[in-house]
Design a protein around this motif. Sequence first.
Motif, short mmCIF file in Angstrom:
data_model
loop_
_atom_site.label_atom_id
_atom_site.label_comp_id
_atom_site.label_asym_id
_atom_site.label_seq_id
_atom_site.Cartn_x
_atom_site.Cartn_y
_atom_site.Cartn_z
N GLU A 176 -5.92 -1.19 2.47
CA GLU A 176 -6.63 -1.38 1.21
C GLU A 176 -6.13 -0.44 0.11
O GLU A 176 -6.19 -0.77 -1.07
N GLU A 177 -5.64 0.72 0.49
CA GLU A 177 -5.22 1.73 -0.47
C GLU A 177 -3.71 1.76 -0.68
O GLU A 177 -3.16 2.75 -1.14
N PRO B 172 -1.15 0.23 -2.94
CA PRO B 172 -1.01 -0.61 -4.14
C PRO B 172 0.33 -1.31 -4.24
O PRO B 172 0.43 -2.37 -4.85
N SER B 173 1.36 -0.72 -3.62
CA SER B 173 2.69 -1.32 -3.73
C SER B 173 3.55 -0.96 -2.53
O SER B 173 3.28 -0.01 -1.81
N GLY C 140 -6.78 -5.80 4.46
CA GLY C 140 -6.89 -5.31 3.09
C GLY C 140 -5.58 -5.23 2.34
O GLY C 140 -5.42 -4.38 1.47
N VAL C 141 -4.65 -6.10 2.66
CA VAL C 141 -3.34 -6.06 1.99
C VAL C 141 -3.50 -6.55 0.55
O VAL C 141 -4.00 -7.64 0.30
N ARG C 142 -3.06 -5.73 -0.38
CA ARG C 142 -3.18 -6.04 -1.80
C ARG C 142 -2.06 -6.99 -2.26
O ARG C 142 -1.11 -7.23 -1.51
N PRO C 143 -2.19 -7.56 -3.45
CA PRO C 143 -1.29 -8.65 -3.88
C PRO C 143 0.21 -8.35 -3.83
O PRO C 143 0.98 -9.15 -3.30
N GLN C 144 0.65 -7.22 -4.35
CA GLN C 144 2.10 -6.96 -4.37
C GLN C 144 2.67 -6.79 -2.96
O GLN C 144 3.66 -7.44 -2.62
#
Length: 144
Positions: free
Chosen positions: A69-70, A72-73, A100-104
């Motif tokens: 989750e934390e 960002p890239s 919790g994998v973020r978009p990028q």
Amino acid sequence: ALLFIRRMAGMTTGRLLGDARRAPALKDLPPEILIYEIAGPLFFGAAESAMEALRATGDGIRSVIFRMEEVPSMDVTGLVAFETLLAELSAQGKSAYLVGVRPQPLALLKKARLLGTKAVLCPTMEEAVGLAQKTVAAPPPPHG
């Protein structure tokens, strides 16, 4: 460039979770399941640190859940190192779950076709723990 890489690697932390003192919701987690939390951008140095930490955990682990989750890239060097880590886990007969994998980072993982082959994407921690528990309840696959 080397100073930048060193500084970026220092911004990312990884830690093993899985005991009730650090994660009370996980008090019933079987010892064969390991949770590794990554916080910060995932570059080569951070992925290498995760590899070292997971190698030091011993042979009893059958599933690894990565909390992301934390993150960002992720850059290409981080992707390559993370792919190597996932391949190593797979070769050892261990399953990997990403939460919790973020978009990028997600776009990069999809482009590399790692999801579904080397790791399972889970929308929640509960789903990842449930899938991991099913994995460790089943007989271990033969590897060699």
